[in-house]
Write a protein that holds these residues in place. Structure first.
Motif, PDB file in Angstrom:
ATOM      1  N   UNK A   3       9.289 -18.028  -9.633  1.00 36.79           N
ATOM      2  CA  UNK A   3       7.970 -18.703  -9.664  1.00 36.79           C
ATOM      3  C   UNK A   3       7.787 -19.283 -11.207  1.00 36.79           C
ATOM      4  N   UNK A   4       6.916 -20.328 -11.207  1.00 37.10           N
ATOM      5  CA  UNK A   4       6.275 -20.503 -12.399  1.00 37.10           C
ATOM      6  C   UNK A   4       4.975 -20.505 -12.247  1.00 37.10           C
ATOM      7  N   UNK A   5       4.288 -19.954 -13.390  1.00 39.75           N
ATOM      8  CA  UNK A   5       2.968 -19.343 -13.143  1.00 39.75           C
ATOM      9  C   UNK A   5       2.060 -20.164 -14.171  1.00 39.75           C
ATOM     10  N   UNK A   6       0.782 -20.013 -13.934  1.00 39.22           N
ATOM     11  CA  UNK A   6      -0.069 -20.568 -14.878  1.00 39.22           C
ATOM     12  C   UNK A   6      -0.332 -20.203 -16.192  1.00 39.22           C
ATOM     13  N   UNK A   7       0.498 -19.286 -16.645  1.00 41.60           N
ATOM     14  CA  UNK A   7       0.611 -18.857 -17.954  1.00 41.60           C
ATOM     15  C   UNK A   7       1.758 -19.687 -18.596  1.00 41.60           C
ATOM     16  N   UNK A   8       2.382 -20.858 -17.822  1.00 40.50           N
ATOM     17  CA  UNK A   8       3.345 -21.517 -18.473  1.00 40.50           C
ATOM     18  C   UNK A   8       4.971 -20.946 -18.405  1.00 40.50           C
ATOM     19  N   UNK A   9       4.830 -19.782 -17.927  1.00 36.54           N
ATOM     20  CA  UNK A   9       6.116 -18.993 -17.890  1.00 36.54           C
ATOM     21  C   UNK A   9       6.862 -19.154 -16.457  1.00 36.54           C
ATOM     22  N   UNK A  10       8.220 -19.108 -16.375  1.00 39.79           N
ATOM     23  CA  UNK A  10       8.943 -18.631 -15.315  1.00 39.79           C
ATOM     24  C   UNK A  10       9.206 -17.460 -15.167  1.00 39.79           C
ATOM     25  N   UNK A  11       9.281 -16.910 -13.912  1.00 38.32           N
ATOM     26  CA  UNK A  11       9.561 -15.448 -13.732  1.00 38.32           C
ATOM     27  C   UNK A  11      10.566 -15.327 -12.378  1.00 38.32           C
ATOM     28  N   UNK A  12      11.655 -14.440 -12.557  1.00 35.71           N
ATOM     29  CA  UNK A  12      12.505 -13.962 -11.545  1.00 35.71           C
ATOM     30  C   UNK A  12      11.769 -12.994 -10.922  1.00 35.71           C
ATOM     31  N   UNK A  13      11.213 -12.966  -9.758  1.00 36.27           N
ATOM     32  CA  UNK A  13      10.580 -12.138  -8.969  1.00 36.27           C
ATOM     33  C   UNK A  13      11.372 -10.992  -8.225  1.00 36.27           C
ATOM     34  N   UNK A  14      12.678 -11.796  -7.744  1.00 41.46           N
ATOM     35  CA  UNK A  14      13.524 -10.711  -6.965  1.00 41.46           C
ATOM     36  C   UNK A  14      14.962 -11.407  -7.194  1.00 41.46           C
ATOM     37  N   UNK A  15      16.060 -10.603  -6.892  1.00 38.57           N
ATOM     38  CA  UNK A  15      17.407 -10.966  -7.222  1.00 38.57           C
ATOM     39  C   UNK A  15      18.226 -10.027  -6.234  1.00 38.57           C
ATOM     40  N   UNK A  16      18.757 -10.398  -5.069  1.00 40.38           N
ATOM     41  CA  UNK A  16      19.360  -9.488  -4.301  1.00 40.38           C
ATOM     42  C   UNK A  16      20.780  -9.987  -3.813  1.00 40.38           C
ATOM     43  N   UNK A  17      21.875  -8.976  -4.135  1.00 48.40           N
ATOM     44  CA  UNK A  17      23.147  -9.477  -3.680  1.00 48.40           C
ATOM     45  C   UNK A  17      23.501  -9.516  -2.358  1.00 48.40           C
ATOM     46  N   UNK A  18      22.945 -10.467  -1.625  1.00 45.39           N
ATOM     47  CA  UNK A  18      22.950 -10.845  -0.158  1.00 45.39           C
ATOM     48  C   UNK A  18      22.816 -12.325  -0.072  1.00 45.39           C
ATOM     49  N   UNK A  19      22.791 -12.550   1.006  1.00 42.10           N
ATOM     50  CA  UNK A  19      22.337 -14.106   1.748  1.00 42.10           C
ATOM     51  C   UNK A  19      20.959 -13.844   2.293  1.00 42.10           C
ATOM     52  N   UNK A  20      20.344 -14.913   1.920  1.00 37.47           N
ATOM     53  CA  UNK A  20      18.624 -14.811   2.541  1.00 37.47           C
ATOM     54  C   UNK A  20      18.565 -14.887   3.886  1.00 37.47           C
ATOM     55  N   UNK A  21      17.503 -14.315   4.672  1.00 35.78           N
ATOM     56  CA  UNK A  21      17.316 -14.547   5.716  1.00 35.78           C
ATOM     57  C   UNK A  21      16.626 -16.184   6.020  1.00 35.78           C
ATOM     58  N   UNK A  22      16.104 -16.203   7.361  1.00 36.37           N
ATOM     59  CA  UNK A  22      15.441 -17.680   7.521  1.00 36.37           C
ATOM     60  C   UNK A  22      16.651 -18.651   7.223  1.00 36.37           C
ATOM     61  N   UNK A  23      17.673 -18.668   7.443  1.00 40.47           N
ATOM     62  CA  UNK A  23      18.958 -19.601   7.385  1.00 40.47           C
ATOM     63  C   UNK A  23      19.002 -20.221   6.406  1.00 40.47           C
ATOM     64  N   UNK A  24      18.677 -19.739   4.968  1.00 45.88           N
ATOM     65  CA  UNK A  24      18.745 -20.570   3.646  1.00 45.88           C
ATOM     66  C   UNK A  24      20.135 -20.957   3.259  1.00 45.88           C
ATOM     67  N   UNK A  25      20.987 -20.039   3.709  1.00 48.19           N
ATOM     68  CA  UNK A  25      22.334 -20.483   3.114  1.00 48.19           C
ATOM     69  C   UNK A  25      22.664 -21.875   4.119  1.00 48.19           C
ATOM     70  N   UNK A  26      22.286 -21.622   5.107  1.00 49.37           N
ATOM     71  CA  UNK A  26      22.605 -22.916   6.430  1.00 49.37           C
ATOM     72  C   UNK A  26      21.923 -24.028   5.788  1.00 49.37           C
ATOM     73  N   UNK A  27      20.842 -23.938   5.363  1.00 46.96           N
ATOM     74  CA  UNK A  27      19.988 -24.998   4.872  1.00 46.96           C
ATOM     75  C   UNK A  27      20.767 -25.706   3.647  1.00 46.96           C
ATOM     76  N   UNK A  28      21.136 -24.920   2.717  1.00 45.30           N
ATOM     77  CA  UNK A  28      21.891 -25.614   1.786  1.00 45.30           C
ATOM     78  C   UNK A  28      23.268 -26.076   2.065  1.00 45.30           C
ATOM     79  N   UNK A  29      23.813 -25.578   2.933  1.00 40.11           N
ATOM     80  CA  UNK A  29      25.114 -26.327   3.591  1.00 40.11           C
ATOM     81  C   UNK A  29      24.902 -27.627   3.825  1.00 40.11           C
ATOM     82  N   UNK A  30      23.573 -27.787   4.789  1.00 41.91           N
ATOM     83  CA  UNK A  30      23.188 -29.262   5.113  1.00 41.91           C
ATOM     84  C   UNK A  30      22.737 -30.211   4.119  1.00 41.91           C
ATOM     85  N   UNK A  31      21.939 -29.532   3.142  1.00 41.72           N
ATOM     86  CA  UNK A  31      21.399 -30.201   2.058  1.00 41.72           C
ATOM     87  C   UNK A  31      22.480 -30.809   1.165  1.00 41.72           C
TER      88      UNK A  31
END
Length: 409
Positions: free
Chosen positions: A269-297
């Motif tokens: 996310x990018x926050x009101x302090x003007x800085x970008x933040x990495x909130x989480x990084x997990x070595x797996x595909x995401x739920x909610x069909x995210x990789x499927x959506x990227x294949x479509x897009x």
């Protein structure tokens, strides 16, 4: 076309959620034998695998024994957060492809991850980890409000809530502890974001980012848990400079942790302090069909490449590509618990619908939307412009019709 070297390879998948079905399909297209395991034999993905074993995915020694007995060639916990550490442990013990076990433990524990980020100079909210509710209450004078309270090791927004005052803290702590697998919770600074936060998938090859994406993660403020994502869209609402800065920091994190070839689910996310933040990084595909959506897009197939990487086969076709339009995925859900009757997409948006995937039938019980496991399906849409997409996502796109449990049939 199936390469002869792929045939007969055994791939173990931890969990049995429906998000594994595309993974199983990709493995079958490559001629692989797919094994699923968890402690829930009725999970839908087990109907698609070649064999199923009733073993808890958080019992890493039991999973290791099974993997050794079956002589697997690779193991994944795609879209199944509780199994990621177990998969890395089995990979380490059996010499299978994967990211370093010690690094995966850091990534999968919010306590350890925040400490790692601070130690290496990443933008990071203040945060404190606790092993009991009382321990957290004893340290409450150190907190500022609003604060976010969550389990250190749960996924799908389960147990996550915001405390706006000291009076709201005890209930938030209780809710988080109820969903913690390890009995640890974290209290951290609430970061006010600019635009939408991002939750989407990326991929590295031999430690180098080969594909990175950013989305616009959206929420239903009227849901019982307003921190459960209710929609995603691509491209993101971030500017190019912030996306470039985040990509650079993601690469730095991958390098510091010695991560190798893997798909990742990454929240930023990018926050009101003007800085970008990495909130989480997990070595797996995401739920909610995210990789499927990227294949479509984009046409980039992260799923097939994740399968190939898991068994040590070379990956291909991983390159940065633009989005072919403006895409959105809506997580269908009920506003309140009841008996499902029907779901109606508003007529004005029928033309944008690419796919409606409904997981419930008339007469099924549905629950209020408190976590990802309360979803009842997904709606995939495509738009010509960002303005059209934003207007659609800001409006009521569908109606979930239910009746109360007490109503007569």
């Amino acid at each position: 076309m199936i390469d002869e070297s792929d045939k007969g390879k055994k791939l173990m998948l931890l969990g049995g959620l429906r998000y594994l079905i595309p993974v199983i399909e990709a493995a079958h297209k490559l001629g692989m034998h797919v094994i699923t395991c968890d402690y829930l034999p009725n999970n839908i993905a087990h109907q698609y695998s070649d064999e199923y074993h009733n073993v808890s995915i958080i019992d890493k020694e039991a999973v290791l024994r099974l993997a050794q007995e079956l002589q697997i060639d690779g193991i994944m916990s795609f879209a199944v957060d509780p199994g990621v550490v177990t998969a890395a442990y089995v990979q380490q013990e059996m010499g299978l492809p994967g990211c370093p076990y010690d690094s995966v433990q850091i990534l999968q524990n919010k306590d350890l991850f925040r400490a790692f980020l601070r130690r290496h100079g990443f933008n990071c909210p203040w945060s404190y980890g606790f092993g009991s509710i009382q321990e957290a209450l004893n340290a409450a004078s150190s907190f500022s409000y609003p604060a976010i309270v969550k389990p250190t090791d749960a996924a799908g927004s389960k147990g996550v809530s915001r405390a706006d005052s000291p009076e709201e803290l005890p209930m938030a702590l209780k809710r988080a502890m109820e969903h913690s697998l390890s009995g640890r919770i974290i209290v951290e600074q609430f970061l006010e974001k600019v635009g939408c936060s991002s939750d989407t998938d990326s991929f590295s090859v031999n430690g180098k980012l080969a594909f990175v994406s950013f989305s616009a993660q959206r929420f239903d403020e009227g849901a019982p848990n307003p921190y459960t994502p209710s929609a995603y869209s691509w491209p993101s609402t971030m500017g190019e400079a912030h996306e470039a800065a985040l990509a650079s920091e993601i690469q730095r994190l991958i390098t510091l942790l010695g991560l190798t070839t893997s798909v990742y689910n990454i929240e930023t996310r990018v926050c009101t302090d003007g800085k970008p933040y990495i909130m989480e990084l997990s070595p797996r595909g995401g739920g909610n069909r995210l990789s499927e959506m990227l294949r479509l897009a984009t046409g980039v197939d992260l799923i097939t490449n994740a399968v190939r990487a898991a068994v040590g086969l070379p990956v291909s076709g991983l390159q940065q590509k633009p989005y072919n339009g403006h895409w959105a995925e809506v997580i269908l859900h009920a506003d309140k618990a009841g008996i499902f009757r029907s779901l109606d997409v508003v007529p004005a948006r029928q033309k944008n619908v690419v796919e409606l995937d409904l997981w419930v039938s008339e007469g099924d019980s549905v629950t209020a939307f408190r976590g990802a496991n309360d979803a009842i399906g997904t709606l995939v849409l495509k738009f010509d412009t960002a303005e059209e997409m934003d207007a659609a996502l800001a409006s009521r796109l569908y109606t979930c019709n239910t009746r109360a449990e007490s109503e007569a049939l």
